[in-house]
Design a protein around this motif. Structure first.
Motif, PDB file in Angstrom:
ATOM      1  N   TRP A   1      38.691  43.893  49.729  1.00  0.00           N
ATOM      2  CA  TRP A   1      39.979  43.889  49.044  1.00  0.00           C
ATOM      3  C   TRP A   1      40.053  42.678  48.109  1.00  0.00           C
ATOM      4  O   TRP A   1      39.913  41.539  48.551  1.00  0.00           O
TER       5      TRP A   1
ATOM      6  N   GLN B   1      47.162  37.884  46.609  1.00  0.00           N
ATOM      7  CA  GLN B   1      48.084  37.606  47.713  1.00  0.00           C
ATOM      8  C   GLN B   1      47.407  36.716  48.752  1.00  0.00           C
ATOM      9  O   GLN B   1      46.275  36.989  49.155  1.00  0.00           O
TER      10      GLN B   1
ATOM     11  N   ALA C   1      40.883  39.047  38.693  1.00  0.00           N
ATOM     12  CA  ALA C   1      40.697  40.327  39.378  1.00  0.00           C
ATOM     13  C   ALA C   1      39.842  41.261  38.515  1.00  0.00           C
ATOM     14  O   ALA C   1      38.936  41.939  39.017  1.00  0.00           O
TER      15      ALA C   1
ATOM     16  N   SER D   1      44.211  45.294  44.440  1.00  0.00           N
ATOM     17  CA  SER D   1      45.657  45.512  44.462  1.00  0.00           C
ATOM     18  C   SER D   1      46.360  44.277  45.009  1.00  0.00           C
ATOM     19  O   SER D   1      45.793  43.543  45.817  1.00  0.00           O
ATOM     20  N   ASP D   2      47.584  44.082  44.530  1.00  0.00           N
ATOM     21  CA  ASP D   2      48.414  43.000  45.073  1.00  0.00           C
ATOM     22  C   ASP D   2      49.578  43.572  45.871  1.00  0.00           C
ATOM     23  O   ASP D   2      50.463  42.836  46.292  1.00  0.00           O
TER      24      ASP D   2
ATOM     25  N   THR E   1      42.402  40.511  45.691  1.00  0.00           N
ATOM     26  CA  THR E   1      43.849  40.319  45.520  1.00  0.00           C
ATOM     27  C   THR E   1      44.214  38.863  45.234  1.00  0.00           C
ATOM     28  O   THR E   1      43.403  37.960  45.461  1.00  0.00           O
TER      29      THR E   1
END
Lengths: 145, 116, 110
Positions: free
Chosen positions: C47, C51, C98, C31-32, C49
């Protein structure tokens, strides 16, 4: 093959800051026009993406802004002027991944620091001017073969 | 990979159907940040996202994306559904999270969209 | 499976807190969106991402994530590296997308 139009086609739009739900109206309008005129798909995609990014920047950062486009037989010109905070360091702002967007904007899927790079990547000519405290203006040109 | 195969693999439900179920999907992109989607996406790819904002459909419209899968069964609001119908974009939702959805499709042979 | 087992398969470059490579990994969350990660990821997951800003360290800490994998060759900035080191968070970078990073990891964990 230049576009077969008698005179340039213009469009003018007002963009209100914070209006995420209706974002993309100007770009959608431009895209329909270009499809109607039979412009090559790759150029439509580039113009649409660059315009949408420009619109989003106004929505994310500024109180309001104005977007206009001009379609001539040999090029598409898109201009955006906003009443926003302005950009302090333009070189830094053009870097991929650099963003000053707050977390709530990131949670809406924006502010990854790819907006300006995306506009530049999709334009044949890209010009940006910004004055801190006054606003930012961008001019983009996509040439038509 | 055909669209109907993707739907089967993900146990997805169809929210808006605008495409031939036998249509070939070339590759997929998993992302929530829309500029990244526009930067790297190629035509005929599938967008897998956890973002259910109207700007997802706008992004698809501008980038020429024809199908979007929302993960974790996120149901888009009516205005998003209407916009997708109008713009001819297929919307799906899957109970899988983005990790599992990506994993299942990758394992079944769907490649990643070019770029990063 | 340990984080270490992912390093080769995902071509990971370890950027911070190498000791964390011994952490057990139970799965992944891709997830971003920070609030999404806070709300839906589970302790022990890694995680994935794009970001790279400072808040990823706090989010990973709150959620008890096993580590963070930055996709597309993204690199953490100096401030992020320092904070991650002090909070004992392992940040890694992969050249993969991703979709592909998740895909490869899914196959390993299966």
């Amino acid at each position: 093959m230049a576009l077969d139009i008698e005179k340039p086609i213009e469009g003018n739009f007002q963009i209100i800051g914070g209006e995420f739900d209706t974002a993309g109206g100007a770009s959608s309008h431009l895209k329909s026009k270009l499809v109607e005129l039979g412009v090559e798909e790759g150029i439509i995609r580039r113009a649409s993406i660059a315009t949408f990014e420009a619109e989003m920047n106004v929505i994310i950062y500024a109180a309001a802004g104005r977007l206009s486009f001009l379609i001539t037989p040999t090029y598409i010109e898109i201009k955006i002027e906003d009443m926003g905070p302005g950009i302090e360091d333009l070189d830094q702002a053009m870097e991929e991944g650099y963003s000053t967007a707050p977390d709530w904007v990131r949670d809406m899927g924006w502010g990854a620091g790819m907006g300006l790079p995306n506009m530049k990547k999709n334009s044949d000519e890209f010009k940006i001017d910004s004055v801190v405290g006054e606003g930012t203006s961008i001019e983009m040109i996509m040439k038509l073969p | 990979m055909k669209l109907h195969e993707i739907i089967e693999i993900l146990g997805a439900s169809i929210i808006v159907n605008t495409l031939d179920m036998d249509m070939q999907i070339q590759n997929a992109c998993s992302a929530d940040m829309m500029s990244t989607v526009m930067y790297y996406h190629t035509a005929n790819s599938l967008l897998i996202t956890g973002l259910s904002q109207p700007s997802v459909v706008r992004t698809a419209e501008m980038a020429g994306i024809k199908a979007i899968v929302f993960v974790l069964d996120k149901a888009p609001a009516d205005n998003i559904v209407e916009m997708a119908k109008e713009k001819n974009i297929t919307l799906l939702k899957t109970p899988n999270c983005m990790y599992t959805a990506s994993g299942k499709l990758f394992q079944s042979g769907l490649p990643s969209c070019l770029g990063k | 499976m340990k984080l270490n087992d992912l390093v080769e398969e995902l071509s990971l470059e370890v950027k911070t807190f190498k000791d964390g490579l011994e952490n057990e990994v139970t799965g992944a969350y891709v997830s971003d969106l920070l609030s999404d990660v806070m709300g839906n990821s589970k302790k022990g997951e890694v995680w994935i991402t794009l970001q790279t800003h400072l808040n990823i360290v706090a989010v990973a800490g709150h959620t008890g994530l096993a580590g963070v994998i930055l996709i597309g060759g993204k690199q953490p900035q100096e401030a992020v590296i320092q904070k991650a080191e002090s909070e004992k968070l392992t940040i890694m970078s992969t050249p993969l997308s991703a979709f592909e990073a998740a895909g490869k990891m899914y196959q390993l964990l299966k």
